[in-house]
Design a protein around this motif. Structure first.
Motif, short mmCIF file in Angstrom:
data_model
loop_
_atom_site.label_atom_id
_atom_site.label_comp_id
_atom_site.label_asym_id
_atom_site.label_seq_id
_atom_site.Cartn_x
_atom_site.Cartn_y
_atom_site.Cartn_z
N UNK A 48 4.69 -2.69 4.18
CA UNK A 48 5.39 -3.81 3.55
C UNK A 48 6.06 -4.62 4.65
N UNK A 49 5.88 -5.95 4.58
CA UNK A 49 6.44 -6.86 5.58
C UNK A 49 7.26 -7.95 4.92
N UNK A 50 8.27 -8.41 5.64
CA UNK A 50 8.97 -9.63 5.28
C UNK A 50 8.28 -10.74 6.06
N UNK A 51 8.06 -11.89 5.43
CA UNK A 51 7.36 -12.98 6.10
C UNK A 51 7.81 -14.32 5.53
N UNK A 52 7.36 -15.37 6.16
CA UNK A 52 7.54 -16.71 5.61
C UNK A 52 6.14 -17.26 5.36
N UNK A 53 6.03 -18.07 4.33
CA UNK A 53 4.75 -18.70 3.99
C UNK A 53 5.01 -20.18 3.80
N UNK A 54 4.30 -20.98 4.54
CA UNK A 54 4.43 -22.43 4.43
C UNK A 54 3.18 -22.99 3.79
N UNK A 55 3.37 -23.94 2.92
CA UNK A 55 2.25 -24.61 2.27
C UNK A 55 2.63 -26.06 2.07
N UNK A 56 2.14 -26.92 2.92
CA UNK A 56 2.49 -28.33 2.83
C UNK A 56 3.95 -28.56 3.14
N UNK A 57 4.68 -29.06 2.17
CA UNK A 57 6.08 -29.43 2.40
C UNK A 57 7.07 -28.30 2.09
N UNK A 58 6.60 -27.16 1.59
CA UNK A 58 7.55 -26.09 1.26
C UNK A 58 7.33 -24.87 2.15
N UNK A 59 8.41 -24.14 2.30
CA UNK A 59 8.40 -22.90 3.07
C UNK A 59 9.14 -21.87 2.23
N UNK A 60 8.59 -20.70 2.11
CA UNK A 60 9.14 -19.68 1.22
C UNK A 60 9.21 -18.34 1.93
N UNK A 61 10.27 -17.59 1.66
CA UNK A 61 10.39 -16.22 2.16
C UNK A 61 9.63 -15.32 1.19
N UNK A 62 8.78 -14.46 1.73
CA UNK A 62 7.93 -13.61 0.90
C UNK A 62 7.96 -12.17 1.38
N UNK A 63 7.42 -11.30 0.53
CA UNK A 63 7.16 -9.91 0.87
C UNK A 63 5.66 -9.73 0.75
N UNK A 64 5.07 -9.10 1.76
CA UNK A 64 3.63 -8.82 1.75
C UNK A 64 3.44 -7.31 1.73
N UNK A 65 2.65 -6.84 0.79
CA UNK A 65 2.27 -5.43 0.76
C UNK A 65 0.79 -5.37 1.11
N UNK A 66 0.45 -4.55 2.10
CA UNK A 66 -0.93 -4.36 2.52
C UNK A 66 -1.31 -2.89 2.38
N UNK A 67 -2.49 -2.65 1.83
CA UNK A 67 -2.99 -1.28 1.67
C UNK A 67 -4.51 -1.30 1.85
N UNK A 68 -5.08 -0.21 2.35
CA UNK A 68 -6.53 -0.15 2.48
C UNK A 68 -7.21 -0.41 1.14
N UNK A 69 -8.31 -1.17 1.19
CA UNK A 69 -9.08 -1.51 -0.01
C UNK A 69 -10.02 -0.37 -0.37
N UNK A 70 -10.18 -0.04 -1.62
CA UNK A 70 -9.47 -0.57 -2.77
C UNK A 70 -8.13 0.14 -2.96
N UNK A 71 -7.13 -0.59 -3.45
CA UNK A 71 -5.81 -0.02 -3.66
C UNK A 71 -5.42 -0.08 -5.13
N UNK A 72 -5.63 1.01 -5.87
CA UNK A 72 -5.21 1.02 -7.27
C UNK A 72 -3.71 0.77 -7.42
#
Length: 189
Positions: free
Chosen positions: A46-70
């Protein structure tokens, strides 16, 4: 983490990326900039990150797991069902990372990614910050308890049961966010 490029790993195959973790590279490919690691568990990272898309920037959480992840599939389904309900984070996206990537370092087995809005501190973090690890005052305890009960009522009304209620899975709104909802429930996998 899976190995790539004949078992050499991304750092060996691409020395210019030697200081980056493979998960951080995956997050970057999703349009996010990792700002910290929140933790890891049996399911993934689990990571804390920022995501920008055009004119907005948002603080997000990303969860990554090996595929497939039930685990991430279940969590995404719960968050999708609870979309717009007070007390639950907004799901921004969920899917297999490799499917949308065209990078040479992407593993052939892939990772599942879940991106959701970042909220404030966990109940544990707030307790440590505000009480010097003693106890919440009565008013604060009642306020947080009522918020948790409302989250559970909503969760149950939608037909879900949370299997891991603990202070680390209770998150508060960000200070000064202006949110009417103060208590959020997370981690549904």
């Amino acid at each position: 983490a899976p190995t790539h490029h004949g078992g050499r790993g991304v750092r060996a195959a691409y020395p210019c990326m030697a200081n980056l973790r493979e998960e951080e590279l995956m997050a970057e490919a999703l349009g996010c900039t990792v700002v910290g690691r929140a933790g890891s568990g049996r399911f993934g990272s689990v990571f804390f990150a920022t995501k920008a898309d055009g004119s907005w920037r948002r603080e997000v959480v990303i969860k990554l797991a090996p595929h497939p992840s039930p685990t991430l599939t279940v969590e995404a389904a719960v968050l999708r069902s609870l979309s717009g309900q007070p007390g639950f984070p907004t799901l921004l996206s969920h899917g297999e990372v490799v499917g949308g990537l065209r990078h040479p370092w992407a593993s052939t087995s892939g990772f599942d990614a879940l991106i959701m809005e970042r909220l404030g501190p966990t109940l544990v973090d707030e307790w440590a910050r505000t009480t010097q690890r003693t106890h919440f005052d009565g008013q604060t305890l009642l306020r947080y308890g009522r918020g948790l009960i409302e989250c559970l009522r909503t969760l149950h009304a939608f037909g879900f049961v949370h299997n891991d209620i603990k202070p680390n899975n209770i998150v508060l709104s960000t200070a000064g966010s202006g949110c009417a909802q103060e208590v959020y429930l997370i981690d549904f996998g």
